[in-house]
Motif scaffolding. Structure first.
Motif, PDB file in Angstrom:
ATOM      1  N   ASN A 129       3.228  -3.545   2.729  1.00  0.00           N
ATOM      2  CA  ASN A 129       2.412  -2.518   1.936  1.00  0.00           C
ATOM      3  C   ASN A 129       2.624  -2.652   0.398  1.00  0.00           C
ATOM      4  O   ASN A 129       3.453  -3.202   0.193  1.00  0.00           O
ATOM      5  CB  ASN A 129       2.948  -1.214   2.118  1.00  0.00           C
ATOM      6  N   LYS A 130       1.348  -2.533  -0.147  1.00  0.00           N
ATOM      7  CA  LYS A 130       1.109  -2.751  -1.480  1.00  0.00           C
ATOM      8  C   LYS A 130       0.477  -1.692  -2.073  1.00  0.00           C
ATOM      9  O   LYS A 130      -0.792  -1.472  -1.566  1.00  0.00           O
ATOM     10  CB  LYS A 130       0.736  -4.359  -1.855  1.00  0.00           C
ATOM     11  N   ASN A 131       0.549  -1.233  -3.245  1.00  0.00           N
ATOM     12  CA  ASN A 131      -0.269  -0.300  -4.093  1.00  0.00           C
ATOM     13  C   ASN A 131      -0.993  -1.072  -5.086  1.00  0.00           C
ATOM     14  O   ASN A 131      -0.202  -1.893  -5.624  1.00  0.00           O
ATOM     15  CB  ASN A 131       0.483   0.844  -4.677  1.00  0.00           C
ATOM     16  N   GLY A 141      -4.243   7.853   2.471  1.00  0.00           N
ATOM     17  CA  GLY A 141      -4.043   7.296   3.759  1.00  0.00           C
ATOM     18  C   GLY A 141      -5.135   6.896   4.474  1.00  0.00           C
ATOM     19  O   GLY A 141      -5.209   6.332   5.605  1.00  0.00           O
ATOM     20  N   SER A 158      -6.957   3.618  -7.608  1.00  0.00           N
ATOM     21  CA  SER A 158      -5.876   2.975  -7.150  1.00  0.00           C
ATOM     22  C   SER A 158      -6.008   3.316  -5.577  1.00  0.00           C
ATOM     23  O   SER A 158      -6.385   4.074  -5.016  1.00  0.00           O
ATOM     24  CB  SER A 158      -4.511   3.281  -7.634  1.00  0.00           C
ATOM     25  N   LYS A 203      -5.460   6.593  -1.372  1.00  0.00           N
ATOM     26  CA  LYS A 203      -4.286   7.283  -1.848  1.00  0.00           C
ATOM     27  C   LYS A 203      -3.585   8.437  -0.639  1.00  0.00           C
ATOM     28  O   LYS A 203      -2.464   8.390  -0.335  1.00  0.00           O
ATOM     29  CB  LYS A 203      -4.012   7.770  -3.001  1.00  0.00           C
ATOM     30  N   LYS A 263      -4.321   1.384  -1.362  1.00  0.00           N
ATOM     31  CA  LYS A 263      -3.112   0.890  -0.911  1.00  0.00           C
ATOM     32  C   LYS A 263      -3.688  -0.195   0.305  1.00  0.00           C
ATOM     33  O   LYS A 263      -4.671  -0.172   0.799  1.00  0.00           O
ATOM     34  CB  LYS A 263      -2.569   1.905   0.025  1.00  0.00           C
ATOM     35  N   TYR A 264      -2.902  -1.196   0.063  1.00  0.00           N
ATOM     36  CA  TYR A 264      -3.083  -2.429   0.925  1.00  0.00           C
ATOM     37  C   TYR A 264      -1.879  -2.591   1.858  1.00  0.00           C
ATOM     38  O   TYR A 264      -0.993  -2.531   1.609  1.00  0.00           O
ATOM     39  CB  TYR A 264      -3.209  -3.737   0.079  1.00  0.00           C
ATOM     40  N   THR A 265      -2.333  -2.693   3.274  1.00  0.00           N
ATOM     41  CA  THR A 265      -1.308  -2.903   4.368  1.00  0.00           C
ATOM     42  C   THR A 265      -1.722  -4.071   5.086  1.00  0.00           C
ATOM     43  O   THR A 265      -2.804  -4.375   5.653  1.00  0.00           O
ATOM     44  CB  THR A 265      -1.412  -1.740   5.253  1.00  0.00           C
TER      45      THR A 265
END
Length: 166
Positions: A29-31, A154, A132, A152, A134-136
């Motif tokens: 996971n990466k923000n 989800g 911003s 953010k 989120k990358y999964t």
């Protein structure tokens, strides 16, 4: 006889559930904070029912030129020429191009730019720029790789198939 069938069914059910829960081999996971795009630049991107994703045309050209420097490919050269000739924004509706071989090169560049935060994303629900995301990254035990982008909260808004498994 009923006992043997019951034992067989329980064994089968236990086997299926234990295999399915361990199918994913790795997750990251990466923000990502989005840097946005200069208002004056020509934008290239994609849209779906949730978002409009935009990239700077020049950033895409640079990525394609890097590929061309590594290995000459006429299709990559034609994409560079196509991008250089653009005089206005170019948006690919996801439903028209998703999964087509012609656009896989674009999608791989979209992935690189999104992961680097070099994109502008507009949430269609409230018509506001997203700051911003989120990358999964998920890799399964068969070698398949997928990238999922979400807000953010989800909620997933974009998915990229990175590699097929066995």
């Amino acid at each position: 006889m009923n006992r043997k069938i019951g034992t067989l069914l329980l064994t089968l059910i236990f086997g299926i559930t234990s295999c399915s829960s361990s199918f994913i081999a790795r997750t990251k996971n990466k923000n990502i904070k989005l840097s946005g795009i200069d208002e004056k630049s020509i934008k290239v991107g994609t849209e779906n029912e949730k978002v409009l994703i935009l990239f700077d045309k020049n950033e895409l050209i640079t990525l394609f030129q890097n590929d061309l420097a590594d290995f000459y490919d006429q299709s990559v050269k034609s994409k560079i020429d196509e991008l250089n000739s653009l005089k206005s924004d170019l948006i690919f509706p996801e439903k028209e191009w998703k999964g087509k071989l012609k656009f896989t090169e674009y999608e791989s560049k979209f992935l690189k730019l999104l992961k680097a935060g070099k994109a502008e994303i507009i949430d269609k629900k409230d018509n506001e720029k997203v700051v911003s995301i989120k990358y999964t990254f998920i890799m399964d035990k068969l070698g398949g790789q997928d990238g999922y982008f979400s807000f953010k909260n989800g909620e997933e808004f974009y998915r990229i198939l990175i590699a097929l498994g066995e």
